[in-house]
Design an enzyme around this catalytic site. Structure first.
Site, short mmCIF file in Angstrom:
data_model
loop_
_atom_site.label_atom_id
_atom_site.label_comp_id
_atom_site.label_asym_id
_atom_site.label_seq_id
_atom_site.Cartn_x
_atom_site.Cartn_y
_atom_site.Cartn_z
N SER A 132 0.81 -1.22 0.00
CA SER A 132 0.00 0.00 0.00
C SER A 132 0.84 1.26 0.00
O SER A 132 0.39 2.31 -0.46
CB SER A 132 -0.92 0.00 1.22
OG SER A 132 -0.16 -0.08 2.41
N ILE A 133 2.06 1.18 0.51
CA ILE A 133 2.91 2.36 0.61
C ILE A 133 4.04 2.35 -0.41
O ILE A 133 4.40 3.40 -0.95
CB ILE A 133 3.49 2.47 2.04
CG1 ILE A 133 2.40 2.98 3.00
CG2 ILE A 133 4.69 3.40 2.10
CD1 ILE A 133 2.86 3.11 4.43
N LYS A 150 13.37 -0.27 -2.38
CA LYS A 150 11.99 0.00 -1.96
C LYS A 150 11.66 1.44 -2.31
O LYS A 150 12.31 2.38 -1.83
CB LYS A 150 11.85 -0.24 -0.46
CG LYS A 150 10.45 -0.09 0.10
CD LYS A 150 10.44 -0.45 1.59
CE LYS A 150 9.05 -0.34 2.19
NZ LYS A 150 9.05 -0.72 3.63
N ASP A 287 6.34 -5.62 13.19
CA ASP A 287 5.59 -6.16 12.06
C ASP A 287 6.16 -7.51 11.67
O ASP A 287 6.42 -7.78 10.50
CB ASP A 287 5.65 -5.17 10.89
CG ASP A 287 4.49 -5.35 9.91
OD1 ASP A 287 3.51 -6.03 10.27
OD2 ASP A 287 4.56 -4.82 8.80
#
Length: 515
Positions: A132-133, A150, A287
């Site tokens: 999503s990011i 990334k 996470d």
């Protein structure tokens, strides 16, 4: 400032999507929901076909990236959204359709302010992941190293800013309507503020790189837990470049077995790594789901994705360790006392009653393997206790609760027979002995006295300025009250001598205790 009408329009639009997935039923039926909120929910579902079983995760995925992240946050809060919703929200996946490589290449060029070809010999145009990011691509640097790149999705920052603005407005309205009630106790504004901080970290890749670097330094005592190195030359606020990890995802149990990995050992490594991060270091990867963990050769584990990190100060870690150890050993009275000492439970409640409530949670689970009990169920029971004893939400523990559930799930998938209590007990016991035992007390005293010694030269200079020798210059005006020094220069010097002797005695005691 965004007009209230804009916020209401966004909420109604999102509400229509939630209603079509049946995600508003719980809010409408909950007796604690303010009347004004129920009225808004009814408007949102007008004409919508409501499915018999709510699909919370699907609804938030349909709304967009900010809603996905919010849903992942709410998955840790069954006390707010309920057990059914929290369990369903655990299905939320960050996966989104990838952006064209041309768009990603342009974003990289803008972030680096030069052609990426000057930094990378090659970049695979097919992403290895699209969330999503951000989107991740495999690449080779100009000096021949294999890395993961990334890249922040263009426009995602503006999307999150608009969404969070409305979340904040809505939380403020709900909390105002529910003044003094159940919703006020749950502090929705604080929940959104915490979510906002997490998101701000995730959207700044320099922060993520710094988190990975800090975690790597903290985990030197756990060589079987690997953190990839950050390539700072190729990292900006919107592009993160880090060492490529060649391994098997812990989610792929079949591949792990085929490759000959020792799954119980991997499970123990994961639990020990988490405990060291959370209790010893007070800084943990928040996470740690299976998609972010890889098995490497030698039964090691590597972690990726450091956007969400948790931090707990030493005082809270001492409480946490004592609480865990109290539950492990069945010392519920001490666990209850810790809650009262920490201010988690209002003083008007009874310590013994709280200890009994904790016993009702802990006793059925002590000594059981993870396959026969659940940290998630235990946390849910503890959430029920928070309601009964008027405990307010502790924001610094939200991420920890979420991570504990994740670690439990991954460890269970690797070794269904693992007993987290037995695995954790030696670690927690040693940490308590190290941090709270006699050696630690001596060390703390020694550090305090050495700091006192380091301040003595400045103290002497202050004394000489305020109490000059006979015939010397008049004293300077005092900068602060000096009554503690006594009257006159001789009294002050006696204070200094006492401090020196005290520090010397402490040093001698410390030396003797270690020899």
């Amino acid at each position: 400032m965004t007009a209230p009408a804009v916020h209401l329009w966004r909420l109604l639009k999102w509400g229509r999507i939630l209603a079509r997935h049946g995600a508003l039923q719980g809010i409408e039926r909950d007796p604690n929901t303010p009347t004004a909120v129920k009225r808004l929910v009814r408007i949102a579902r007008l004409g919508a076909r409501v499915p018999p079983v709510p699909r919370y995760a699907d609804a938030l995925q349909a709304i967009g990236p900010a809603a996905i992240k919010l849903g992942q946050t709410l998955a840790t809060r069954p006390d707010i959204v309920g057990d059914e919703a929290a369990n369903d929200l655990l299905r939320l996946q960050d996966a989104l359709p990838p952006l064209p490589y041309e768009t990603i290449h342009a974003a990289m060029a803008k972030a680096f302010q030069r052609d990426p070809a000057t930094l990378f010999a090659s970049i695979d145009p097919v992403p290895v992941g699209a969330a999503s990011i951000a989107q991740v691509h495999r690449a080779v640097t100009t000096d021949g190293r294999h890395v993961a790149v990334k890249v922040l999705r263009p426009g995602v920052e503006d999307d999150f800013t608009r969404a969070i603005d409305t979340y904040e407005w809505a939380a403020a309205q709900v909390e105002g309507l529910a003044s003094g009630g159940e919703l006020a106790r749950l502090r929705p504004r604080l929940v959104i503020a915490t979510f906002k901080r997490w998101t701000a970290r995730e959207l700044d890749f320099r922060r993520e790189g710094a988190s990975a670097s800090e975690l790597a330094d903290a985990m030197t005592a756990e060589p079987d837990f690997v953190v990839p190195k950050i390539d700072w030359e190729r990292t900006t606020g919107k592009v993160l470049t880090l060492e490529w990890i060649d391994g098997i995802k812990l989610s792929n149990r079949t591949a792990l077995v085929a490759a000959g990995y020792d799954l119980p050992r991997l499970a123990d490594t994961l639990v020990h790594a988490f405990l060291r991060q959370a209790i010893t270091e007070g800084f943990f990867h928040a996470d740690m789901h299976q998609g972010n963990l890889f098995a490497l050769s030698g039964n090691r584990i590597a972690a990726i994705d450091f956007g969400i990190m948790g931090r707990i100060d030493r005082r809270a870690r001492v409480w946490l360790a004592e609480i865990l150890y109290g539950l492990i050993t069945g010392n519920y009275k001490r666990v209850a006392e810790i809650h009262f000492e920490a201010g988690y439970v209002p003083a008007h409640h009874d310590v013994a009653e709280f200890a009994t409530a904790l016993r009702a949670v802990g006793e059925p689970m002590r000594g059981l393997a993870v396959k026969d009990m659940s940290i998630g169920m235990m946390l849910d029971s503890l959430f029920n206790i928070t309601r009964d004893f008027d405990m307010r939400t502790q924001p610094h523990l939200l991420l920890l609760q979420k991570t504990m559930v994740m670690v439990e799930g991954v460890a269970t998938s690797l070794n269904p027979d693992i007993n987290l209590w037995d695995t954790a007990a030696p670690f927690v016991r040693e940490w308590i002995r190290t941090e709270l035992g006699p050696e630690a007390a001596v060390a703390d005293r020694l550090i305090t006295d050495l700091r006192t010694l380091s301040r003595i030269p400045e103290l002497v200079r202050n004394i000489e300025r305020h109490f000059p020798s006979p015939g010397g210059a008049p004293p300077e005006p005092p900068m602060r009250p000096i009554a503690v020094l006594g009257s006159g220069r001789s009294s002050a010097m006696r204070y200094v001598l006492v401090a020196v002797v005290s520090a010397g005695v402490s040093f001698a005691a410390a030396w003797l205790s270690f020899h």
